[in-house]
Structures are given as C-alpha cells and as structure tokens.
Enzyme design. Structure first.
Site, PDB file in Angstrom:
ATOM      1  N   GLU A  84      -2.571  -1.453  -3.127  1.00  0.00           N
ATOM      2  CA  GLU A  84      -3.608  -0.847  -2.427  1.00  0.00           C
ATOM      3  C   GLU A  84      -3.772   0.794  -2.575  1.00  0.00           C
ATOM      4  O   GLU A  84      -2.251   0.993  -2.430  1.00  0.00           O
ATOM      5  CB  GLU A  84      -4.121  -1.215  -0.932  1.00  0.00           C
ATOM      6  CG  GLU A  84      -4.223  -2.786  -0.757  1.00  0.00           C
ATOM      7  CD  GLU A  84      -4.500  -3.098   0.598  1.00  0.00           C
ATOM      8  OE1 GLU A  84      -3.937  -2.444   1.479  1.00  0.00           O
ATOM      9  OE2 GLU A  84      -5.263  -4.122   0.694  1.00  0.00           O
ATOM     10  N   HIS A 131      -7.654  -5.865   7.362  1.00  0.00           N
ATOM     11  CA  HIS A 131      -7.326  -4.775   8.541  1.00  0.00           C
ATOM     12  C   HIS A 131      -7.532  -5.223   9.976  1.00  0.00           C
ATOM     13  O   HIS A 131      -8.478  -5.543  10.573  1.00  0.00           O
ATOM     14  CB  HIS A 131      -7.860  -3.367   8.307  1.00  0.00           C
ATOM     15  CG  HIS A 131      -7.130  -2.235   9.039  1.00  0.00           C
ATOM     16  ND1 HIS A 131      -6.229  -1.436   8.448  1.00  0.00           N
ATOM     17  CD2 HIS A 131      -7.169  -1.828  10.140  1.00  0.00           C
ATOM     18  CE1 HIS A 131      -5.509  -0.688   9.219  1.00  0.00           C
ATOM     19  NE2 HIS A 131      -6.215  -0.700  10.166  1.00  0.00           N
ATOM     20  N   HIS A 186       0.848  -1.172   0.005  1.00  0.00           N
ATOM     21  CA  HIS A 186       0.108   0.013  -0.089  1.00  0.00           C
ATOM     22  C   HIS A 186       0.921   1.228   0.068  1.00  0.00           C
ATOM     23  O   HIS A 186       1.087   1.889   1.068  1.00  0.00           O
ATOM     24  CB  HIS A 186      -0.905   0.097   1.207  1.00  0.00           C
ATOM     25  CG  HIS A 186      -1.871   1.173   1.196  1.00  0.00           C
ATOM     26  ND1 HIS A 186      -3.300   0.819   1.941  1.00  0.00           N
ATOM     27  CD2 HIS A 186      -1.972   2.306   0.650  1.00  0.00           C
ATOM     28  CE1 HIS A 186      -3.974   1.844   1.818  1.00  0.00           C
ATOM     29  NE2 HIS A 186      -3.224   2.989   0.928  1.00  0.00           N
TER      30      HIS A 186
HETATM   31  C1  LIG Z   1      -6.396  -1.064   3.408  1.00  0.00           C
HETATM   32  C2  LIG Z   1      -5.907  -1.597   4.881  1.00  0.00           C
HETATM   33  O1  LIG Z   1      -6.640  -1.855   5.670  1.00  0.00           O
HETATM   34  C3  LIG Z   1      -4.429  -1.961   4.879  1.00  0.00           C
HETATM   35  O2  LIG Z   1      -4.052  -2.500   3.845  1.00  0.00           O
HETATM   36  C4  LIG Z   1      -3.611  -0.728   4.771  1.00  0.00           C
HETATM   37  O3  LIG Z   1      -2.387  -1.064   3.998  1.00  0.00           O
HETATM   38  C5  LIG Z   1      -2.795  -0.490   6.033  1.00  0.00           C
HETATM   39  O4  LIG Z   1      -1.984   0.561   5.914  1.00  0.00           O
HETATM   40  P1  LIG Z   1      -0.719   0.751   6.795  1.00  0.00           P
HETATM   41  O5  LIG Z   1       0.151  -0.358   6.911  1.00  0.00           O
HETATM   42  O6  LIG Z   1      -0.078   2.181   6.244  1.00  0.00           O
HETATM   43  O7  LIG Z   1      -1.279   1.107   8.370  1.00  0.00           O
HETATM   44  N1  LIG Z   2      -6.010  -4.781   3.404  1.00  0.00           N
HETATM   45  C1  LIG Z   2      -5.531  -4.977   4.579  1.00  0.00           C
HETATM   46  C2  LIG Z   2      -4.155  -5.149   4.641  1.00  0.00           C
HETATM   47  O1  LIG Z   2      -3.311  -5.368   3.390  1.00  0.00           O
HETATM   48  C3  LIG Z   2      -3.135  -5.348   5.700  1.00  0.00           C
HETATM   49  O2  LIG Z   2      -3.883  -4.644   6.785  1.00  0.00           O
HETATM   50  P1  LIG Z   2      -3.146  -4.897   8.346  1.00  0.00           P
HETATM   51  O3  LIG Z   2      -2.924  -6.372   8.448  1.00  0.00           O
HETATM   52  O4  LIG Z   2      -2.035  -4.266   8.154  1.00  0.00           O
HETATM   53  O5  LIG Z   2      -4.041  -4.235   9.236  1.00  0.00           O
END
Ligand SMILES: CC(=O)[C@@H](O)[C@H](O)COP(=O)(O)O
Ligand SMILES: NCC(=O)COP(=O)(O)O
Length: 258
Positions: free
Chosen positions: A79, A207, A49
């Site tokens: 993402e 998440h 992301h």
């Molecule tokens: C979309 C989501 O919920 C997560 O994948 C996000 O990528 C978390 O981002 P951070 O790792 O920057 O907290």
């Molecule tokens: N889309 C959720 C993700 O890629 C990871 O979320 P997290 O496990 O870091 O909260």
C-alpha cells in the site's frame, strides 16, 4: 469467505524504535519472523505500507515479505501513495512496486506527513494522474486496488481509471461501531459494495477493523473479498500471541461468512 491479510507496519514500527542504536541479531528479521508467524497461524496474505518518512515499514521489508509470500504461495499487498513528493527519503512508491511486482498494489492518497490513512482518493481531481500508473502496474502483473470512501462516485471513477478492486475505508464504520450505532455506516458500505461489484470491481476493506467489529462488517457488507488488518491485530497479538490472535480474526471472518 473474506480473506485476512495482516498488515505488519506496527511490527516494523517497534523494530525501528530501537534498531538505530541496538540493531542486534534479532532486530533486523523481526518483520520477517512476524510474517512467517501470521502465515503459520492461518492468515491468507501479507500487507505492508511503506511510507516516505520510514517511520515503520521500509522498502527492504517489502522485498523480504515478497520473498516470503512467493515462497509460501500467498499474496503480498503493498500500500502507498504513488505520487512521490519531492525530496522523499527513498525512491517513489511506484518504482518500488514496479521492481517488486506484488500480487496487489493498493494505492492510498496519503500525504507524506499524514499520521495515518484517513480518507479515500479524490478521483475527480486525481483520476487522470492515476490512470497511467494503474495501467503500468497492471502491465507489471499487479492487481490494482484504490483506497476509497464508500461513495458511489468514487467507485465509478475507480472503475473508469482501470482499477481491479476498491478498498473501502472502514475508519468511520469502526468508530460508529464503537459507539454502538453502525447501521448507517454499514448501509453505506453495503451500497458501495453493490455499486463496485455491479461495475466488475472486487471489494476489499480496511482501517481500524478489529475483533469487535470485523464480523458484523463482513456479515452486513456482501462480497468483501479481503480485509487488511494491522493496528488492532498486532495489539491483540501482544496479549494473545500470533497464533491465537490470527486464529481469532480468521474465526471471526469464517463465522460471519457461514
Ligand atoms: C491504508 C490503511 O488504512 C492502512 O493500511 C494504513 O496502512 C495504516 O497505516 P499506518 O499503519 O501507518 O497507520
Ligand atoms: N488497509 C488497511 C490496513 O492494511 C490496516 O489498517 P489498520 O488495521 O492498521 O487500521
């Protein structure tokens, strides 16, 4: 079986913490080495992301993981928010997606200064702006997933704008599970998944999922195709190592699906 896609944002975060002053021969490829390790250990895919403030995952990491995913025949899920805010430090997310062409593009409504992802799209407001972006990404060959709260209206609107999948935001579920009372959240997600599948949408989730809550989630929410997990899994790997950590998550998913 629900597939595991490992989000490597936090590996990039650690790399960035020192890379500016001690690039060192090992600093650069940290994210790539982690990607190879989680795939060797049984992960089905990679997630990243990249954010405009370059706090962790960088565009160059996305290109590197794309090469690895292609070479290994696994999926890359990128993402981000395709609405570029003025003055961002790197080209907009959509242009990155169109250049890389990941297997899956998960569009997330995060503001550039948001600490983390903490809500799904407001598609009543943003659906019309998203629809042409979704179309262009699908024309590029990307499967498009929209990050949504487990709410029927959001899911119906996701179908209207042409998404292939929705990713159900599991933060509130994870917090409810930690308090020992996740039943209401699980019922919400199960209903949301049923609505999505009834509309022909695939269902992803993510998440704050971890080893304590992911098994109950996939047991209680039918039809989850993929979970993307980063924060907890990377933390677990600091204690257990990549192989044992990834295996533990895969076992939690396979055990739940059995
Ligand atoms: C979309 C989501 O919920 C997560 O994948 C996000 O990528 C978390 O981002 P951070 O790792 O920057 O907290
Ligand atoms: N889309 C959720 C993700 O890629 C990871 O979320 P997290 O496990 O870091 O909260």
């Amino acid at each position: 079986m629900t597939l595991l896609s490992v989000n490597l944002n936090k590996v990039a975060l650690m790399r960035n913490a020192r890379a500016g002053t001690h690039p060192g021969p090992l600093a650069r490829p940290r994210v790539e080495r982690a990607a190879e390790a989680v795939l060797d250990a049984g992960a089905s895919g990679l997630t990243l992301h990249p954010r405009p403030d370059r706090r962790h995952a960088l565009p160059e990491d996305a290109y590197a993981l794309a090469r690895i995913a292609h070479a290994r025949g696994v999926e890359l899920n990128l993402e981000g928010n395709p609405f570029s805010a003025p003055g961002e430090s790197y080209p907009g997310f959509e242009s990155l997606l169109l250049d890389i062409g990941p297997d899956q593009a998960t569009l997330v409504p995060d503001a550039s200064d948001q600490r983390t992802s903490d809500h799904g799209w407001d598609l009543a407001r943003d659906g019309d702006r998203l629809a042409p972006i979704v179309r262009r990404l699908k024309e590029r060959g990307c499967r498009v997933s929209l990050f949504v709260d487990p709410v029927g209206d959001s899911i119906r609107r996701a179908a209207d704008v042409g998404a292939d999948r929705v990713e159900l935001y599991t933060g509130p579920y994870a917090w409810a599970a930690a308090s020992g009372d996740a039943r209401e959240e699980l019922d919400r997600h199960a209903a949301a998944s049923e609505t999505a599948r009834g509309l022909g949408l695939g269902v992803n989730a993510g998440h704050d999922l971890d080893l304590t809550n992911v098994g109950m989630y996939v047991q209680s929410v039918p039809g989850v195709l993929e979970v993307s997990i980063g924060q907890a899994l990377v933390s677990d790997a600091l204690e257990m190592g990549w192989a044992r950590a990834v295996s533990a998550y895969v076992d939690a998913l396979t055990g739940a699906s059995a």
